[in-house]
Write a protein that holds these residues in place. Structure first.
Motif, PDB file in Angstrom:
ATOM      1  N   UNK A   1       0.570   5.365   1.616  1.00  0.00           N
ATOM      2  CA  UNK A   1       0.746   3.697   1.862  1.00  0.00           C
ATOM      3  C   UNK A   1       1.583   3.421   0.609  1.00  0.00           C
ATOM      4  N   UNK A   2       2.213   2.129   0.888  1.00  0.00           N
ATOM      5  CA  UNK A   2       2.927   1.460  -0.324  1.00  0.00           C
ATOM      6  C   UNK A   2       1.925   0.619  -1.016  1.00  0.00           C
ATOM      7  N   UNK A   3       2.004   0.663  -2.414  1.00  0.00           N
ATOM      8  CA  UNK A   3       0.673  -0.244  -2.997  1.00  0.00           C
ATOM      9  C   UNK A   3       0.971  -0.718  -4.111  1.00  0.00           C
ATOM     10  N   UNK A   4       0.657  -2.144  -4.436  1.00  0.00           N
ATOM     11  CA  UNK A   4       0.673  -2.816  -5.562  1.00  0.00           C
ATOM     12  C   UNK A   4      -0.738  -3.345  -5.742  1.00  0.00           C
ATOM     13  N   UNK A   5      -1.484  -3.084  -6.750  1.00  0.00           N
ATOM     14  CA  UNK A   5      -2.481  -3.530  -7.140  1.00  0.00           C
ATOM     15  C   UNK A   5      -3.065  -3.991  -8.530  1.00  0.00           C
ATOM     16  N   UNK A   6      -3.510  -5.057  -8.779  1.00  0.00           N
ATOM     17  CA  UNK A   6      -3.972  -5.501 -10.011  1.00  0.00           C
ATOM     18  C   UNK A   6      -5.477  -6.209  -9.865  1.00  0.00           C
ATOM     19  N   UNK A   7      -6.540  -5.497 -10.679  1.00  0.00           N
ATOM     20  CA  UNK A   7      -7.783  -6.069 -10.558  1.00  0.00           C
ATOM     21  C   UNK A   7      -7.711  -7.538 -11.018  1.00  0.00           C
ATOM     22  N   UNK A   8      -7.213  -7.967 -12.046  1.00  0.00           N
ATOM     23  CA  UNK A   8      -7.147  -9.225 -12.688  1.00  0.00           C
ATOM     24  C   UNK A   8      -6.290 -10.395 -11.788  1.00  0.00           C
ATOM     25  N   UNK A   9      -5.229  -9.662 -11.212  1.00  0.00           N
ATOM     26  CA  UNK A   9      -4.411 -10.469 -10.458  1.00  0.00           C
ATOM     27  C   UNK A   9      -3.273 -10.802 -11.092  1.00  0.00           C
TER      28      UNK A   9
ATOM     29  N   UNK B   1      -2.459 -13.278  -6.470  1.00  0.00           N
ATOM     30  CA  UNK B   1      -2.535 -11.972  -5.838  1.00  0.00           C
ATOM     31  C   UNK B   1      -3.120 -10.936  -6.345  1.00  0.00           C
ATOM     32  N   UNK B   2      -3.949 -10.036  -5.751  1.00  0.00           N
ATOM     33  CA  UNK B   2      -4.632  -9.082  -6.361  1.00  0.00           C
ATOM     34  C   UNK B   2      -4.271  -7.723  -5.793  1.00  0.00           C
ATOM     35  N   UNK B   3      -4.074  -7.631  -4.515  1.00  0.00           N
ATOM     36  CA  UNK B   3      -3.525  -6.284  -3.898  1.00  0.00           C
ATOM     37  C   UNK B   3      -2.479  -6.645  -2.725  1.00  0.00           C
ATOM     38  N   UNK B   4      -1.636  -5.669  -2.713  1.00  0.00           N
ATOM     39  CA  UNK B   4      -0.496  -5.901  -1.708  1.00  0.00           C
ATOM     40  C   UNK B   4      -0.378  -4.249  -1.138  1.00  0.00           C
TER      41      UNK B   4
ATOM     42  N   UNK C   1      -0.702  -5.802   4.341  1.00  0.00           N
ATOM     43  CA  UNK C   1      -2.417  -6.592   4.087  1.00  0.00           C
ATOM     44  C   UNK C   1      -2.281  -6.924   2.435  1.00  0.00           C
ATOM     45  N   UNK C   2      -2.679  -8.165   2.466  1.00  0.00           N
ATOM     46  CA  UNK C   2      -2.667  -8.921   1.170  1.00  0.00           C
ATOM     47  C   UNK C   2      -4.080  -9.347   1.046  1.00  0.00           C
ATOM     48  N   UNK C   3      -4.545  -9.069  -0.534  1.00  0.00           N
ATOM     49  CA  UNK C   3      -5.968  -9.747  -0.903  1.00  0.00           C
ATOM     50  C   UNK C   3      -5.237 -10.838  -1.828  1.00  0.00           C
ATOM     51  N   UNK C   4      -5.834 -11.978  -1.650  1.00  0.00           N
ATOM     52  CA  UNK C   4      -5.612 -12.886  -2.889  1.00  0.00           C
ATOM     53  C   UNK C   4      -6.684 -14.119  -2.920  1.00  0.00           C
ATOM     54  N   UNK C   5      -6.596 -14.798  -3.982  1.00  0.00           N
ATOM     55  CA  UNK C   5      -7.410 -15.895  -4.248  1.00  0.00           C
ATOM     56  C   UNK C   5      -6.772 -17.193  -4.588  1.00  0.00           C
ATOM     57  N   UNK C   6      -7.323 -18.378  -4.283  1.00  0.00           N
ATOM     58  CA  UNK C   6      -6.779 -19.598  -4.510  1.00  0.00           C
ATOM     59  C   UNK C   6      -8.048 -20.315  -5.299  1.00  0.00           C
TER      60      UNK C   6
END
Length: 231
Positions: free
Chosen positions: A112-120, A77-80, A159-164
């Motif tokens: 906005x309500x934000x959680x973010x971590x570039x490295x995830x 998870x990279x950004x919520x 909105x969620x940005x994530x990687x598998x």
């Protein structure tokens, strides 16, 4: 006016709600509470007045877990973020326990309500085997105070940005959940005194969610010593 403070760490989101930290200091949001009226006979012996405080804001939690089918891959998870919410309003203590005491709510600034971590952050995988297997615990990424308000069609959304990530490749995704898409609603509204949670599960080809709303625990047992007034 709310600033959008998030109690969850950007490095290590927890498996439980933090619950403490809305202090109103250094730009943090304030957990506003009021107590019901308590009457005392002024001629009686002075004694402590035990107040029971109730939350007059709402609270929203966003928690994410991964399906056991993804135990052998990394779901990062990279950004919520939650956008479109009102963050300013007028409060007038009412007598009704049904109707909200908030009015004239609006969105001001880039709120906005934000959680973010570039490295995830990698979602937790399950533990154990066979009958002792337990799915990976959910992680809380958003834990924020929310202005009581109605939900509008196609306005408030998650909105969620994530990687598998597997051994050979990485695929990035963007997931969007509208709180009211015109056909379905996650919540009807955010109401005073309530604690809302959206639990999401990342599964192959899809993210599923369920939503809950519970009464936010009152804070009891606060003692106030009345001032002595000489006749």
């Amino acid at each position: 006016t709310l600033n959008g403070q998030n109690l969850q760490s950007t490095d290590k989101p927890d498996t439980i709600e933090a619950k403490v930290g809305f202090t109103g200091v250094d730009g943090k949001d304030t957990d506003l509470m009021t107590s019901g009226r308590i009457s005392r006979n002024g001629a009686a012996t002075i004694e402590d007045v035990n107040l029971e405080f109730k939350h007059i804001l709402a609270k929203l939690n966003i928690a994410i877990a991964k399906d056991p089918q993804f135990d052998n891959v990394n779901v990062i998870i990279r950004k919520v973020q939650v956008v479109g919410l009102d963050n300013k309003g007028l409060y007038n203590e009412g007598t009704s326990t049904i109707n909200s005491s908030w009015s004239n709510t609006e969105k001001v600034g880039d709120y906005k309500l934000l959680w973010e971590n570039t490295n995830g952050v990698n979602l937790l995988k399950g533990e154990g085997e066979g009958d002792n297997y337990k799915p990976g615990k959910k992680l809380y990424f958003i834990e924020s105070l929310v202005m009581p308000q109605s939900i509008e069609e196609n306005v408030e959304k998650l909105i969620i940005d994530y990687s598998i990530v597997t051994e050979t490749r990485e695929e990035t995704y963007n997931y969007e959940l509208k709180f009211d898409d015109g056909e379905n609603k996650v919540f009807e509204n955010f109401a005073d005194h309530n604690n809302y949670t959206i639990n999401l599960t990342v599964r192959p080809n899809i993210i599923t969610f369920d939503a809950t709303a519970t009464v936010w625990e009152d804070k009891t047992g606060e003692s106030v010593i009345p001032a002595i007034v000489n006749p």
